[in-house]
Design an enzyme around this catalytic site. Structure first.
Site, PDB file in Angstrom:
ATOM      1  N   GLU A  28      63.322 -22.412  50.546  1.00 30.90           N
ATOM      2  CA  GLU A  28      64.035 -22.036  49.206  1.00 30.90           C
ATOM      3  C   GLU A  28      65.353 -21.859  49.245  1.00 30.90           C
ATOM      4  OE1 GLU A  28      61.777 -18.447  47.901  1.00 30.90           O
ATOM      5  OE2 GLU A  28      59.840 -19.365  48.501  1.00 30.90           O
TER       6      GLU A  28
ATOM      7  N   LYS B   5      68.669 -19.761  48.974  1.00 28.75           N
ATOM      8  CA  LYS B   5      68.729 -18.519  49.048  1.00 28.75           C
ATOM      9  C   LYS B   5      69.692 -18.012  47.926  1.00 28.75           C
ATOM     10  CE  LYS B   5      69.865 -14.580  52.122  1.00 28.75           C
ATOM     11  NZ  LYS B   5      70.749 -13.965  51.044  1.00 28.75           N
TER      12      LYS B   5
ATOM     13  N   TYR C   2      60.658 -15.434  43.435  1.00 28.98           N
ATOM     14  CA  TYR C   2      60.448 -16.001  44.731  1.00 28.98           C
ATOM     15  C   TYR C   2      59.340 -15.379  45.504  1.00 28.98           C
ATOM     16  CZ  TYR C   2      63.853 -12.384  46.113  1.00 28.98           C
ATOM     17  OH  TYR C   2      64.564 -11.274  46.257  1.00 28.98           O
TER      18      TYR C   2
ATOM     19  N   LYS D 138      71.852 -19.053  56.514  1.00 32.96           N
ATOM     20  CA  LYS D 138      73.098 -18.882  56.060  1.00 32.96           C
ATOM     21  C   LYS D 138      74.116 -20.387  56.082  1.00 32.96           C
ATOM     22  CE  LYS D 138      74.101 -15.372  54.345  1.00 32.96           C
ATOM     23  NZ  LYS D 138      74.313 -13.630  54.453  1.00 32.96           N
TER      24      LYS D 138
ATOM     25  N   CYS E 203     115.174 -25.117  41.309  1.00 39.28           N
ATOM     26  CA  CYS E 203     114.492 -25.754  42.025  1.00 39.28           C
ATOM     27  C   CYS E 203     114.813 -25.312  43.658  1.00 39.28           C
ATOM     28  CB  CYS E 203     114.694 -27.434  41.922  1.00 39.28           C
ATOM     29  SG  CYS E 203     113.726 -28.142  43.238  1.00 39.28           S
TER      30      CYS E 203
ATOM     31  N   CYS F 259     116.465 -28.867  45.570  1.00 45.83           N
ATOM     32  CA  CYS F 259     117.636 -29.448  45.060  1.00 45.83           C
ATOM     33  C   CYS F 259     118.544 -28.429  44.456  1.00 45.83           C
ATOM     34  CB  CYS F 259     117.312 -30.744  44.118  1.00 45.83           C
ATOM     35  SG  CYS F 259     116.654 -30.477  42.844  1.00 45.83           S
TER      36      CYS F 259
ATOM     37  N   CYS G  85     111.043 -29.224  38.017  1.00 43.66           N
ATOM     38  CA  CYS G  85     112.554 -29.801  38.278  1.00 43.66           C
ATOM     39  C   CYS G  85     112.611 -31.058  37.726  1.00 43.66           C
ATOM     40  CB  CYS G  85     112.674 -29.738  39.823  1.00 43.66           C
ATOM     41  SG  CYS G  85     113.803 -30.840  40.344  1.00 43.66           S
TER      42      CYS G  85
ATOM     43  N   CYS H  92     115.585 -35.469  43.201  1.00 44.80           N
ATOM     44  CA  CYS H  92     115.181 -34.407  44.211  1.00 44.80           C
ATOM     45  C   CYS H  92     114.396 -34.769  45.407  1.00 44.80           C
ATOM     46  CB  CYS H  92     114.397 -33.499  43.192  1.00 44.80           C
ATOM     47  SG  CYS H  92     113.601 -32.262  44.166  1.00 44.80           S
TER      48      CYS H  92
HETATM   49  S1  IVH Z   1      62.392 -13.530  49.991  1.00 49.31           S
HETATM   50  C1  IVH Z   1      60.680 -10.456  52.454  1.00 49.31           C
HETATM   51  N1  IVH Z   1      63.524 -15.340  48.795  1.00 49.31           N
HETATM   52  O1  IVH Z   1      67.963 -12.616  49.872  1.00 49.31           O
HETATM   53  C2  IVH Z   1      61.235 -11.242  51.913  1.00 49.31           C
HETATM   54  N2  IVH Z   1      64.641 -13.713  49.193  1.00 49.31           N
HETATM   55  O2  IVH Z   1      68.438 -10.706  52.721  1.00 49.31           O
HETATM   56  C3  IVH Z   1      62.270 -10.906  51.016  1.00 49.31           C
HETATM   57  N3  IVH Z   1      67.238 -13.765  48.153  1.00 49.31           N
HETATM   58  O3  IVH Z   1      66.783  -9.363  49.242  1.00 49.31           O
HETATM   59  C4  IVH Z   1      63.037 -11.758  50.397  1.00 49.31           C
HETATM   60  N4  IVH Z   1      66.789 -15.782  47.452  1.00 49.31           N
HETATM   61  O4  IVH Z   1      67.852 -10.582  47.535  1.00 49.31           O
HETATM   62  C5  IVH Z   1      63.696 -14.358  49.157  1.00 49.31           C
HETATM   63  N5  IVH Z   1      64.195 -17.332  47.654  1.00 49.31           N
HETATM   64  C6  IVH Z   1      64.401 -16.167  48.387  1.00 49.31           C
HETATM   65  C7  IVH Z   1      65.639 -15.408  47.926  1.00 49.31           C
HETATM   66  C8  IVH Z   1      66.014 -14.144  48.391  1.00 49.31           C
HETATM   67  C9  IVH Z   1      67.669 -14.524  47.438  1.00 49.31           C
HETATM   68  C10 IVH Z   1      67.695 -12.671  48.565  1.00 49.31           C
HETATM   69  C11 IVH Z   1      66.726 -11.357  48.265  1.00 49.31           C
HETATM   70  C12 IVH Z   1      66.731 -10.696  49.291  1.00 49.31           C
HETATM   71  C13 IVH Z   1      67.712 -10.910  50.312  1.00 49.31           C
HETATM   72  C14 IVH Z   1      67.354 -11.141  51.642  1.00 49.31           C
END
Ligand code: IVH
Length: 692
Positions: free
Chosen positions: A118, A120, A230, A318, A412, A415, A436, A441
């Protein structure tokens, strides 16, 4: 190596804890961070590893043992029936491979485990509690156990269902998700705050958090917030087998679930999905900062269980950060190709997104005033894709009082001629800039030469910033036409120029003499003529002479060329000095490869999707070329897609195209299509085989 800690380690751990507590409060409570998430992650990682190595230093109140900061006293609080956990972070492929191994080991299975991947979402985590289908409480995560009640604010978000569709709900249902602000809404909000002299938000996440923290929900209602769900908290009625089934069930109840979620992937597919999402990241309407990978089977999730702050069945992989904080050491004024004076910040080098950043554009004087940027300030710097790093915001809390205001010079810096304020385009739509106007220049000349010789123009390998400067300073170049008069002997007069480098440069210059018309037009540095416009001009008229003979009116009739561009091109070719320079260029045996002008649009009615890295064209070049020939470029493969153009490391789009029978072609075949030829079927088939 569980060794007792010495006093140096003890001190470091204490400093890290204090610092993390401090930044935690700034981030979670005040929505006003002083350091970037990546810098925070680094501090946290260091503390985690020190505590791991020295268990005698572990403490229940360490920032590593809890999530978030205590709620603000002004909001009511509520306990979450199930703790709202955080996620462990991964930064490299190896971390994900190890995560998969840990999962399999704990489950004692050898077969592939299936995951959901998913995006993030970079926003604010919330829990929504429904009773008998009605939203009764919405709360933030807070410290994971207790959150702040923000029901009135959340109710203002249109994508939050206030009442679930009849028959679709259980007596009590808790769902969890992320509240976000999209980029357009964020930009608009910041612009209106600037107009009112209010401080701007550093990023959409802070803007979303700030909007939810309003005591007056009427204010929240004006903010462009959105939500994606989510997962669930306590949801006794939802006894599904898998996370993906739950998401689908939630969707059918009226919750917004992110469309980019990919279900039931093997480890390899997860890796591919990460690459795809990273690639599409900058084109999404909202910020994402990684990929969350979750074990799909709920039975497996139960068996894996949780640690104190995060589940064992999920991990956040990340992306590289695009923001960082650093200090402005100085502000320098640069003179661009068209004479515009641009203030540029010299920064203490900071690593952002895998590269060291030491300069950032400040755009113009108005921007400096609007953001109140001073020399010595600590600032947020953002680097997105290929874009030049920019200063987003000053961290005013870090001011010592020794910062100095900056003023643009009256002349400038290259120049010495007077800098004149003028609108950047005739319609006054763009902000005014200092310019300028000295045609001789040296700074403008250097920039013109660098542009002329650059990769996408004449592509003269070796003629970059440094050499262009030396050649202009030595008086060897007074226009780009002089480049073709350079000889090995002349070059050898320059400082630190060796025989070999001189020979290489001369052969690069000679090689460059065969050039496509579009590149030639682009290299001239005509205002408003970037690669796309140059390509449109070349495709429309097919020869330099034909382009030169156009009137502004005939040019403006062409789609994609407005009045401003048409006047700029016409003005350039009508200028006697430019014509003389052109003649001098052409005297040197330049061969302009024009191709035939295209009558009509060869790709009219065809739709394309691009994936992977093409050998020669960038994404935007390929897109521009397709569009200039009447084709459309989409982002997702469907049965309506005519061609998938695939390059190296193509991801799941390739798979989808294969599955639904969309024709897959490579760059060569695309070029053939653009020239009005049908790609040889064998070439595309061969390409498919290579990739399998
Ligand atoms: S699952 C136990 N799914 O990321 C699982 N979190 O560091 C908890 N977040 O607090 C979260 N997208 O704010 C999950 N697709 C996603 C997410 C997601 C963003 C954020 C959420 C969470 C933090 C975790």
């Amino acid at each position: 190596m569980n060794t007792p800690a010495n006093s140096t380690v003890r001190n470091r751990v204490e400093t890290l804890r204090q610092s993390l507590h401090h930044h935690n409060t700034l981030y979670h409570v005040q929505d006003n961070p002083e350091i970037s998430d990546a810098e925070y992650d680094l501090l946290m990682q260091e503390l985690v590893s020190l505590e791991k190595a020295h268990p005698d230093l572990q403490s229940p109140d360490s920032p590593t043992a809890r999530v978030g900061a205590p709620p603000l006293f002004v909001f009511e609080t509520t306990s979450h029936s199930l703790p709202m956990l955080s996620l462990d972070n991964a930064f490299a492929v190896q971390d994900i491979i190890e995560f998969d191994s840990r999962v399999k080991k704990a489950l004692q299975i050898q077969d592939a485990v299936l995951y959901t991947a998913e995006p993030k979402l970079d926003g604010v985590a919330v829990e929504l509690v429904y009773e008998d289908g009605k939203l009764i409480v919405a709360s933030t995560r807070g410290d994971g156990m207790t959150g702040e009640v923000i029901t009135a604010n959340v109710k203002t978000i249109r994508s939050v269902p206030l009442q679930l569709q009849a028959g679709a709900f259980e007596r009590r249902l808790e769902v969890r998700g992320e509240i976000i602000m999209d980029r357009k809404g964020f930009e608009k909000l910041n612009r209106s705050r600037e107009d009112k002299n209010l401080p701007v938000f550093a990023n959409p996440r802070n803007a979303a958090a700030g909007s939810l923290r309003q005591l007056d929900s009427m204010i929240t209602a004006t903010r462009p917030l959105d939500i994606f769900i989510y997962g669930t908290g306590l949801a006794p009625g939802l006894n599904n087998d898998s996370h993906w089934d739950i998401l689908n069930r939630l969707k059918s109840m009226g919750f917004k679930v992110n469309p980019l979620i990919r279900p039931r992937l093997t480890l390899d597919q997860v890796l591919e999905c990460y690459r795809e999402l990273e690639e599409s990241r900058s084109g999404l309407p909202y910020d994402i900062d990684g990929v969350v990978i979750k074990v799909d089977s709920l039975r497996y999730q139960g068996m894996l269980g949780e640690k104190s702050r995060s589940p064992r069945w999920a991990i956040a992989w990340k992306f590289q950060a695009i923001q960082g904080t650093t200090r402005i050491q100085a502000i320098e004024v640069q003179v661009g190709r068209t004479g515009v004076l641009t203030p540029v910040a010299h920064l203490e080098p900071v690593r952002i997104g895998g590269v060291w950043v030491s300069r950032a554009t400040l755009h113009n004087e108005e921007e400096i005033q609007r953001k109140d940027i001073r020399i010595g300030d600590t600032v947020f710097v953002e680097r997105a894709g290929d874009v030049i790093p920019k200063v987003v915001k000053v961290v005013t809390e870090k001011r010592s009082g020794n910062e100095t205001a900056f003023q643009m010079p009256a002349t400038c810096p290259a120049c010495g001629s007077q800098a004149i304020r003028s609108s950047l385009d005739k319609s006054d739509r763009l902000e005014s800039a200092l310019r300028c106007f000295n045609a001789r220049c040296p700074a403008q000349l250097k920039e013109n030469i660098i542009h002329f010789a650059s990769k996408r123009a004449f592509d003269m390998d070796g003629l970059g910033e440094k050499l262009a400067g030396q050649l202009v300073d030595a008086g060897l170049l007074t226009s780009y036409a002089d480049i073709f008069q350079l000889t090995i002997e002349k070059l050898l007069k320059l400082n630190r120029m060796g025989q070999k480098s001189a020979e290489n440069l001369i052969s690069a210059i000679n090689r460059s003499k065969k050039i496509q018309l579009s590149r030639f037009l682009y290299s001239l540095g005509i205002r408003h003529v970037g690669e796309n416009i140059a390509d449109i001009l070349a495709r429309k008229w097919g020869s330099l002479n034909a382009v030169m003979q156009q009137t502004p009116e005939s040019m403006a009739e062409v789609e994609g060329i407005g009045k401003t561009i048409a006047e700029s091109v016409h003005g350039f070719f009508s200028d006697p000095t430019n014509r003389e320079v052109l003649d001098r260029i052409l005297e040197n045996g330049i061969e302009i490869l024009s191709g035939t002008p295209v009558a009509g649009k060869t790709l009219e009615g065809k739709s394309f999707v691009l994936t992977g890295t093409l050998p020669n064209l960038t994404r935007s070049q390929a897109k521009a070329l397709i569009e200039a020939s009447g084709g459309k470029v989409g982002s997702a493969v469907s049965r309506n897609t005519s061609y998938l153009v695939a390059g190296e490391a193509a991801g799941s789009k390739l798979e989808t195209a294969r599955k639904i029978g969309v024709e897959i072609i490579d760059e060569t075949a695309l070029m053939q299509l653009l020239e009005g030829k049908l790609p040889a079927p064998s070439s595309s088939r061969l390409f498919q085989q290579c990739l399998i």
